[in-house]
Design a protein around this motif. Sequence first.
Motif, PDB file in Angstrom:
ATOM      1  N   GLY A 287     -17.040   3.043  -6.292  1.00  0.00           N
ATOM      2  CA  GLY A 287     -18.463   2.876  -6.581  1.00  0.00           C
ATOM      3  C   GLY A 287     -18.794   3.177  -8.026  1.00  0.00           C
ATOM      4  O   GLY A 287     -19.598   2.472  -8.657  1.00  0.00           O
ATOM      5  N   ALA A 288     -18.159   4.216  -8.593  1.00  0.00           N
ATOM      6  CA  ALA A 288     -18.411   4.563  -9.993  1.00  0.00           C
ATOM      7  C   ALA A 288     -17.943   3.454 -10.933  1.00  0.00           C
ATOM      8  O   ALA A 288     -18.635   3.108 -11.907  1.00  0.00           O
ATOM      9  N   ILE A 289     -16.757   2.892 -10.654  1.00  0.00           N
ATOM     10  CA  ILE A 289     -16.252   1.796 -11.495  1.00  0.00           C
ATOM     11  C   ILE A 289     -17.162   0.577 -11.364  1.00  0.00           C
ATOM     12  O   ILE A 289     -17.488  -0.080 -12.362  1.00  0.00           O
ATOM     13  N   ALA A 290     -17.579   0.284 -10.128  1.00  0.00           N
ATOM     14  CA  ALA A 290     -18.451  -0.865  -9.900  1.00  0.00           C
ATOM     15  C   ALA A 290     -19.773  -0.705 -10.629  1.00  0.00           C
ATOM     16  O   ALA A 290     -20.289  -1.655 -11.234  1.00  0.00           O
ATOM     17  N   VAL A 291     -20.349   0.483 -10.599  1.00  0.00           N
ATOM     18  CA  VAL A 291     -21.621   0.723 -11.292  1.00  0.00           C
ATOM     19  C   VAL A 291     -21.461   0.523 -12.794  1.00  0.00           C
ATOM     20  O   VAL A 291     -22.306  -0.106 -13.449  1.00  0.00           O
ATOM     21  N   ALA A 292     -20.372   1.064 -13.354  1.00  0.00           N
ATOM     22  CA  ALA A 292     -20.121   0.875 -14.777  1.00  0.00           C
ATOM     23  C   ALA A 292     -19.970  -0.602 -15.115  1.00  0.00           C
ATOM     24  O   ALA A 292     -20.503  -1.097 -16.116  1.00  0.00           O
ATOM     25  N   SER A 293     -19.249  -1.316 -14.271  1.00  0.00           N
ATOM     26  CA  SER A 293     -19.020  -2.752 -14.479  1.00  0.00           C
ATOM     27  C   SER A 293     -20.331  -3.529 -14.408  1.00  0.00           C
ATOM     28  O   SER A 293     -20.628  -4.375 -15.264  1.00  0.00           O
ATOM     29  N   LEU A 294     -21.145  -3.238 -13.390  1.00  0.00           N
ATOM     30  CA  LEU A 294     -22.403  -3.956 -13.176  1.00  0.00           C
ATOM     31  C   LEU A 294     -23.462  -3.593 -14.207  1.00  0.00           C
ATOM     32  O   LEU A 294     -24.393  -4.368 -14.444  1.00  0.00           O
ATOM     33  N   ALA A 295     -23.322  -2.422 -14.824  1.00  0.00           N
ATOM     34  CA  ALA A 295     -24.320  -1.994 -15.810  1.00  0.00           C
ATOM     35  C   ALA A 295     -24.090  -2.611 -17.188  1.00  0.00           C
ATOM     36  O   ALA A 295     -25.038  -2.843 -17.933  1.00  0.00           O
ATOM     37  N   VAL A 296     -22.835  -2.891 -17.524  1.00  0.00           N
ATOM     38  CA  VAL A 296     -22.507  -3.313 -18.889  1.00  0.00           C
ATOM     39  C   VAL A 296     -22.296  -4.814 -19.021  1.00  0.00           C
ATOM     40  O   VAL A 296     -22.829  -5.453 -19.939  1.00  0.00           O
ATOM     41  N   PHE A 297     -21.531  -5.413 -18.110  1.00  0.00           N
ATOM     42  CA  PHE A 297     -21.023  -6.766 -18.357  1.00  0.00           C
ATOM     43  C   PHE A 297     -21.942  -7.918 -17.936  1.00  0.00           C
ATOM     44  O   PHE A 297     -21.854  -8.986 -18.529  1.00  0.00           O
ATOM     45  N   PRO A 298     -22.833  -7.772 -16.967  1.00  0.00           N
ATOM     46  CA  PRO A 298     -23.767  -8.877 -16.686  1.00  0.00           C
ATOM     47  C   PRO A 298     -24.953  -8.850 -17.667  1.00  0.00           C
ATOM     48  O   PRO A 298     -26.111  -8.835 -17.282  1.00  0.00           O
ATOM     49  N   THR A 299     -24.644  -8.809 -18.967  1.00  0.00           N
ATOM     50  CA  THR A 299     -25.651  -8.776 -20.025  1.00  0.00           C
ATOM     51  C   THR A 299     -25.266  -9.773 -21.108  1.00  0.00           C
ATOM     52  O   THR A 299     -24.167 -10.336 -21.088  1.00  0.00           O
ATOM     53  N   ASP A 300     -26.170  -9.965 -22.072  1.00  0.00           N
ATOM     54  CA  ASP A 300     -25.882 -10.908 -23.149  1.00  0.00           C
ATOM     55  C   ASP A 300     -24.790 -10.405 -24.082  1.00  0.00           C
ATOM     56  O   ASP A 300     -24.225 -11.175 -24.863  1.00  0.00           O
ATOM     57  N   ALA A 301     -24.443  -9.107 -24.003  1.00  0.00           N
ATOM     58  CA  ALA A 301     -23.363  -8.561 -24.816  1.00  0.00           C
ATOM     59  C   ALA A 301     -22.057  -8.465 -24.037  1.00  0.00           C
ATOM     60  O   ALA A 301     -21.040  -8.020 -24.581  1.00  0.00           O
ATOM     61  N   GLY A 302     -22.069  -8.892 -22.779  1.00  0.00           N
ATOM     62  CA  GLY A 302     -20.907  -8.707 -21.915  1.00  0.00           C
ATOM     63  C   GLY A 302     -19.643  -9.355 -22.437  1.00  0.00           C
ATOM     64  O   GLY A 302     -18.564  -8.747 -22.421  1.00  0.00           O
ATOM     65  N   LEU A 303     -19.742 -10.598 -22.927  1.00  0.00           N
ATOM     66  CA  LEU A 303     -18.551 -11.315 -23.392  1.00  0.00           C
ATOM     67  C   LEU A 303     -17.915 -10.637 -24.589  1.00  0.00           C
ATOM     68  O   LEU A 303     -16.697 -10.430 -24.627  1.00  0.00           O
ATOM     69  N   SER A 304     -18.708 -10.264 -25.576  1.00  0.00           N
ATOM     70  CA  SER A 304     -18.156  -9.650 -26.784  1.00  0.00           C
ATOM     71  C   SER A 304     -17.599  -8.260 -26.498  1.00  0.00           C
ATOM     72  O   SER A 304     -16.554  -7.883 -27.037  1.00  0.00           O
ATOM     73  N   ILE A 305     -18.269  -7.502 -25.624  1.00  0.00           N
ATOM     74  CA  ILE A 305     -17.759  -6.170 -25.272  1.00  0.00           C
ATOM     75  C   ILE A 305     -16.452  -6.303 -24.505  1.00  0.00           C
ATOM     76  O   ILE A 305     -15.483  -5.584 -24.761  1.00  0.00           O
ATOM     77  N   LEU A 306     -16.407  -7.248 -23.560  1.00  0.00           N
ATOM     78  CA  LEU A 306     -15.189  -7.461 -22.781  1.00  0.00           C
ATOM     79  C   LEU A 306     -14.016  -7.815 -23.688  1.00  0.00           C
ATOM     80  O   LEU A 306     -12.915  -7.262 -23.540  1.00  0.00           O
ATOM     81  N   ASP A 307     -14.232  -8.711 -24.630  1.00  0.00           N
ATOM     82  CA  ASP A 307     -13.154  -9.137 -25.520  1.00  0.00           C
ATOM     83  C   ASP A 307     -12.622  -7.971 -26.344  1.00  0.00           C
ATOM     84  O   ASP A 307     -11.409  -7.771 -26.467  1.00  0.00           O
ATOM     85  N   ALA A 308     -13.530  -7.170 -26.902  1.00  0.00           N
ATOM     86  CA  ALA A 308     -13.106  -6.052 -27.740  1.00  0.00           C
ATOM     87  C   ALA A 308     -12.397  -4.972 -26.921  1.00  0.00           C
ATOM     88  O   ALA A 308     -11.329  -4.475 -27.307  1.00  0.00           O
ATOM     89  N   VAL A 309     -12.980  -4.616 -25.769  1.00  0.00           N
ATOM     90  CA  VAL A 309     -12.391  -3.560 -24.939  1.00  0.00           C
ATOM     91  C   VAL A 309     -11.018  -3.991 -24.427  1.00  0.00           C
ATOM     92  O   VAL A 309     -10.062  -3.201 -24.432  1.00  0.00           O
ATOM     93  N   ASP A 310     -10.889  -5.247 -23.988  1.00  0.00           N
ATOM     94  CA  ASP A 310      -9.610  -5.750 -23.488  1.00  0.00           C
ATOM     95  C   ASP A 310      -8.530  -5.660 -24.567  1.00  0.00           C
ATOM     96  O   ASP A 310      -7.399  -5.236 -24.301  1.00  0.00           O
ATOM     97  N   HIS A 311      -8.876  -6.054 -25.788  1.00  0.00           N
ATOM     98  CA  HIS A 311      -7.891  -6.016 -26.879  1.00  0.00           C
ATOM     99  C   HIS A 311      -7.420  -4.594 -27.137  1.00  0.00           C
ATOM    100  O   HIS A 311      -6.213  -4.319 -27.173  1.00  0.00           O
TER     101      HIS A 311
END
Length: 520
Positions: free
Chosen positions: A363-387
Amino acid sequence: MEQQNREQWGSRAGFLLAAIGSAVGLGNIWRFPAEAYRNGGGAFLLPYLIALLTAGLPLLILEYTIGRKYRRSPPAALRQISRPAEAIGWWQVAICFIIASYYAVIVAWAVRYAGFSVGKEWGKDPESFFSGDFLHAAAEPGGPSEFVAGVFWPLLGVWALVLVILALGVRRGIETANKIFIPLLVLFFGALVVRAVTLDGASKGLDALFSPDWGALTDGSVWIAAYGQIFFSLSIGFGIMVTYASYLGRKADLSGSALVAGFANSSFEILAGIGVFATLGFMAQANGVAVNEVVSDGVGLAFIAFPTVISEMPMGALFGVLFFVSLAIAGITSLVSIVQVVVSAVQDRTGMRRVPAVLTVGGAIAVASLAVFPTDAGLSILDAVDHFINQYGIALAALVFLVVTAWVLRRVGPLGEHANATSAVRMGLWWRVCLGVVTPLVLGWMMVDSLRAEFDENYGGMPTGFLAWAGWGVAGGALLIGALLALVPWRNAPASDTDADTDAEPESSPSPSQEKEEAH
């Protein structure tokens, strides 16, 4: 004892399917084909095979051995080897927490795109549709400012499915899910490959992929790429295989299982290469360009290049559904394994039962995921964090894990003897040399090479600001969290190797609760 009551896989096949499901993920489909093409084509298969035999399989067997021997999650298992080594296990757990939060997002994208494929809703400009109409990505990198409902709801559905699978337990949940998903993945992706190789221009793409450039073998970067691909595709280095192997019986064949899982993973990568490049060959011929002008990987391949192909090819809607459903299935089986690492570690540390642990941790991981990535900054944050988490989290954690295990604690020999007691293929001098010399040196060189490139230019040309600092902060934060968690006293502290010989414990018979496959 707690170890004796630990849940076990229902069968060896169940464990193998789960291990294969963890290894076969998004990277197999969108990373391997481009890596092979850029690094010698057909000639790349030689260093790739050598990397599998000298780094991938030895490290996989090592993780299986640690998990089976100590029958605990990475922090608890490493604590039994040496108490200070527990910090490495928590570092791996923190890495899994971060990866799971954004990995689920890509699975959610694939689910949506399976639906988009039916009506080819991306129109004539898949790139603008993906970043604009679908993700509402901000023009400039920065913090989130807009909620994107089209990403939130499928992401919520993905997390609901994953948490249900995990809550059902190792046998009824993870094992059963993989028994369903892996055959489906083979069926769907196999059908996709058959369709791809019958397209006009498919042979052009396959020639581009498999035509060997033997001169590339003299380039050190090609060998580094081969080791990097093996390392990142086998789910090794961040605790998954230690966790999965902790549910094995005492008499399980470790080396044989590793060989099956390793070669199955590599076979799927080659199959993915055939499907992807046959499709890119069609795209190149349809547009009258060379194959090298349409080659891409990662998000660009899956959500921009492939939709372009789907719009142009006969029966494109069916092809699109097959591709994106395959992508989603591969992602879900890997995501389940990643979250299980965190759940298992929390269970071992706190004594929580499975369902409360899944609901709390997942639940904690899901909340973090749902709070950050379904936003207009989600793609750029995902790319940077993944790298940053891949380059300076997973790879560095694996390097430290190997150096500590092989060089500092000198445990490779005793662990090899433990594996040999029940394995079909014996671990000998080659295994110790690979783990003590070859793999650490390659991982070390990968880190040096990556850091050199990082300091020359910010990743992706991004400005030194929010995303760059966020990327470094995530990678460094995982290490800091791991160290801090190792300092928290255990509720029921497991004995270390110096306190007790875990091998002396006889294998217990399954308890009545295990026979009923209760998920706790």
